[in-house]
Motif scaffolding. Structure first.
Motif, PDB file in Angstrom:
ATOM      1  N   VAL A  53       0.834  -1.211   0.000  1.00 13.57           N
ATOM      2  CA  VAL A  53       0.000   0.000   0.000  1.00 13.57           C
ATOM      3  C   VAL A  53       0.861   1.249   0.000  1.00 13.57           C
ATOM      4  O   VAL A  53       0.610   2.217  -0.703  1.00 13.57           O
ATOM      5  N   SER A  54       1.940   1.237   0.811  1.00  8.28           N
ATOM      6  CA  SER A  54       2.831   2.402   0.882  1.00  8.28           C
ATOM      7  C   SER A  54       3.490   2.642  -0.456  1.00  8.28           C
ATOM      8  O   SER A  54       3.601   3.774  -0.917  1.00  8.28           O
ATOM      9  N   GLY A  55       3.942   1.518  -1.111  1.00  4.79           N
ATOM     10  CA  GLY A  55       4.582   1.668  -2.415  1.00  4.79           C
ATOM     11  C   GLY A  55       3.638   2.253  -3.435  1.00  4.79           C
ATOM     12  O   GLY A  55       4.001   3.095  -4.248  1.00  4.79           O
ATOM     13  N   SER A  56       2.363   1.813  -3.424  1.00  3.33           N
ATOM     14  CA  SER A  56       1.377   2.334  -4.367  1.00  3.33           C
ATOM     15  C   SER A  56       1.119   3.800  -4.119  1.00  3.33           C
ATOM     16  O   SER A  56       0.959   4.597  -5.041  1.00  3.33           O
ATOM     17  N   ALA A  57       1.074   4.190  -2.832  1.00  2.00           N
ATOM     18  CA  ALA A  57       0.814   5.589  -2.499  1.00  2.00           C
ATOM     19  C   ALA A  57       1.933   6.478  -3.007  1.00  2.00           C
ATOM     20  O   ALA A  57       1.708   7.570  -3.506  1.00  2.00           O
ATOM     21  N   LEU A  58       3.184   5.982  -2.922  1.00  2.00           N
ATOM     22  CA  LEU A  58       4.323   6.770  -3.382  1.00  2.00           C
ATOM     23  C   LEU A  58       4.304   6.950  -4.893  1.00  2.00           C
ATOM     24  O   LEU A  58       4.884   7.882  -5.417  1.00  2.00           O
ATOM     25  N   ALA A  59       3.632   5.996  -5.597  1.00  2.00           N
ATOM     26  CA  ALA A  59       3.606   6.056  -7.060  1.00  2.00           C
ATOM     27  C   ALA A  59       2.609   7.065  -7.592  1.00  2.00           C
ATOM     28  O   ALA A  59       2.585   7.330  -8.776  1.00  2.00           O
ATOM     29  N   VAL A  60       1.742   7.616  -6.743  1.00  2.00           N
ATOM     30  CA  VAL A  60       0.747   8.593  -7.197  1.00  2.00           C
ATOM     31  C   VAL A  60       1.462   9.864  -7.636  1.00  2.00           C
ATOM     32  O   VAL A  60       2.180  10.487  -6.852  1.00  2.00           O
ATOM     33  N   PRO A  61       1.313  10.292  -8.904  1.00  2.00           N
ATOM     34  CA  PRO A  61       1.985  11.506  -9.357  1.00  2.00           C
ATOM     35  C   PRO A  61       1.368  12.762  -8.749  1.00  2.00           C
ATOM     36  O   PRO A  61       0.205  12.778  -8.347  1.00  2.00           O
ATOM     37  N   ASN A  62       2.162  13.792  -8.678  1.00  2.00           N
ATOM     38  CA  ASN A  62       1.685  15.087  -8.214  1.00  2.00           C
ATOM     39  C   ASN A  62       0.588  15.574  -9.158  1.00  2.00           C
ATOM     40  O   ASN A  62       0.809  15.632 -10.374  1.00  2.00           O
ATOM     41  N   PRO A  63      -0.600  15.928  -8.664  1.00  2.00           N
ATOM     42  CA  PRO A  63      -1.684  16.378  -9.549  1.00  2.00           C
ATOM     43  C   PRO A  63      -1.297  17.574 -10.410  1.00  2.00           C
ATOM     44  O   PRO A  63      -1.889  17.786 -11.476  1.00  2.00           O
ATOM     45  N   ALA A  64      -0.325  18.352  -9.957  1.00  2.00           N
ATOM     46  CA  ALA A  64       0.075  19.539 -10.713  1.00  2.00           C
ATOM     47  C   ALA A  64       1.061  19.218 -11.831  1.00  2.00           C
ATOM     48  O   ALA A  64       1.375  20.065 -12.659  1.00  2.00           O
ATOM     49  N   SER A  65       1.570  17.972 -11.864  1.00  2.00           N
ATOM     50  CA  SER A  65       2.534  17.595 -12.894  1.00  2.00           C
ATOM     51  C   SER A  65       1.866  16.670 -13.908  1.00  2.00           C
ATOM     52  O   SER A  65       0.800  16.100 -13.659  1.00  2.00           O
ATOM     53  N   TYR A  66       2.516  16.502 -15.055  1.00  2.00           N
ATOM     54  CA  TYR A  66       1.977  15.618 -16.080  1.00  2.00           C
ATOM     55  C   TYR A  66       3.095  15.195 -17.030  1.00  2.00           C
ATOM     56  O   TYR A  66       4.144  15.839 -17.126  1.00  2.00           O
ATOM     57  N   GLY A  67       2.869  14.095 -17.729  1.00  2.00           N
ATOM     58  CA  GLY A  67       3.738  13.643 -18.811  1.00  2.00           C
ATOM     59  C   GLY A  67       2.856  13.257 -19.975  1.00  2.00           C
ATOM     60  O   GLY A  67       1.865  12.548 -19.808  1.00  2.00           O
ATOM     61  N   VAL A  68       3.179  13.743 -21.165  1.00  2.00           N
ATOM     62  CA  VAL A  68       2.308  13.518 -22.316  1.00  2.00           C
ATOM     63  C   VAL A  68       3.142  13.101 -23.524  1.00  2.00           C
ATOM     64  O   VAL A  68       4.221  13.649 -23.763  1.00  2.00           O
ATOM     65  N   GLN A  69       2.643  12.110 -24.291  1.00  2.00           N
ATOM     66  CA  GLN A  69       3.377  11.637 -25.464  1.00  2.00           C
ATOM     67  C   GLN A  69       2.457  10.891 -26.434  1.00  2.00           C
ATOM     68  O   GLN A  69       1.469  10.300 -26.038  1.00  2.00           O
ATOM     69  N   PHE A  70       2.813  10.972 -27.746  1.00  2.00           N
ATOM     70  CA  PHE A  70       2.182  10.110 -28.743  1.00  2.00           C
ATOM     71  C   PHE A  70       2.783   8.712 -28.608  1.00  2.00           C
ATOM     72  O   PHE A  70       3.975   8.566 -28.344  1.00  2.00           O
ATOM     73  N   VAL A  71       1.977   7.687 -28.803  1.00  2.00           N
ATOM     74  CA  VAL A  71       2.468   6.312 -28.731  1.00  2.00           C
ATOM     75  C   VAL A  71       1.973   5.527 -29.950  1.00  2.00           C
ATOM     76  O   VAL A  71       0.898   5.802 -30.491  1.00  2.00           O
ATOM     77  N   GLY A  72       2.803   4.567 -30.381  1.00  2.00           N
ATOM     78  CA  GLY A  72       2.408   3.663 -31.459  1.00  2.00           C
ATOM     79  C   GLY A  72       2.335   4.283 -32.838  1.00  2.00           C
ATOM     80  O   GLY A  72       1.671   3.741 -33.734  1.00  2.00           O
ATOM     81  N   MET A  73       3.034   5.410 -33.065  1.00  2.00           N
ATOM     82  CA  MET A  73       2.964   6.072 -34.360  1.00  2.00           C
ATOM     83  C   MET A  73       4.081   5.582 -35.282  1.00  2.00           C
ATOM     84  O   MET A  73       5.191   5.300 -34.843  1.00  2.00           O
ATOM     85  N   GLN A  74       3.789   5.493 -36.576  1.00  2.00           N
ATOM     86  CA  GLN A  74       4.785   5.193 -37.596  1.00  2.00           C
ATOM     87  C   GLN A  74       5.331   6.504 -38.168  1.00  2.00           C
ATOM     88  O   GLN A  74       4.715   7.560 -38.019  1.00  2.00           O
TER      89      GLN A  74
END
Length: 226
Positions: free
Chosen positions: A19-40
């Motif tokens: 449970v502790s490990g999962s809680a640590l994995a929650v990203p900061n709501p103010a941050s984000y990562g965005v990317q296209f995936v699976g494109m040729q």
């Protein structure tokens, strides 16, 4: 009983750690990562291209949209359709998909835009990718070498690399010997030989014709015999 107690205690510790490990994995709501995936890198005209963007955040997304910008030879002849966004709570990831069906060849920039909402307020986020749209029936050809120096009486091997859906015929501005034609790695490779009989500069023009759709390509090579 002591053994059962120890097993229960160990299970409790492992559960708390998980449970502790999962809680640590929650990203900061103010941050984000965005990317296209699976494109040729390239597609054929008429293809129905699936666009997929993943945005990892525990914040909220709104005003989600794709934009298409032709940048070289393309044509703004279609919008992105069937845009849909889903959210995976376990991975804290929004997945946005849409479809684009270009009918014109060229290069296109595909943009993704959204508004990111968190306790810090709103931010505009965007990411882009570039694709090339080709004509699957188009004849392509290249020759090598473009320049060379050989001895008089020596034969110069010339490699013609081409690709075509239909039969191709070749013409040469000088008499040559066609040695071999073979398909390898999805393209045709033809080797011809030209024999230099005098000490001079030579120009040989190679013309390929795809008669079914009247597509013609020409290349000229230059070499010197001494």
């Amino acid at each position: 009983m002591r053994l059962l107690f120890k097993i229960a205690l160990l299970c409790t510790v492992l559960f708390i750690s998980t449970v502790s490990g999962s809680a640590l994995a929650v990203p900061n709501p103010a941050s984000y990562g965005v990317q296209f995936v699976g494109m040729q890198e390239s597609y054929n005209s008429g293809d129905k291209i699936k666009l997929t963007v993943e945005t990892r955040t525990s914040g909220d997304l709104s005003d989600i949209q794709f934009k298409v910008l032709p940048i070289a030879g393309g044509n703004s002849d279609g919008d992105v359709t069937s845009v849909k966004t889903t959210y995976n709570k376990k991975k804290y990831t929004y997945t946005t998909t849409g479809y684009f069906k270009p009918s014109s060849v060229g290069f296109y920039t595909i943009g993704f835009q959204a508004t990111h909402n968190s306790f810090e307020g709103t931010k505009k986020i965007e990411v882009t990718t570039m694709i090339q749209v080709k004509n699957p029936n188009e004849l392509t050809m290249s020759v090598s070498p473009h320049q060379s120096i050989i001895a008089v009486g020596q034969e110069l091997p010339i490699l013609i690399t081409y690709n075509s859906k239909y039969k191709v015929t070749f013409e040469y501005s000088e008499p040559v010997t066609e040695l071999i034609t073979k398909k390898a790695d999805g393209v045709y490779k033809k080797i011809i030989l030209y024999k230099a009989t005098e000490s001079q500069k030579y120009n040989i023009t190679i013309t390929a014709t795809q008669s079914k759709i009247k597509d013609v390509k020409s290349e000229t090579i230059t070499f010197y015999a001494d």
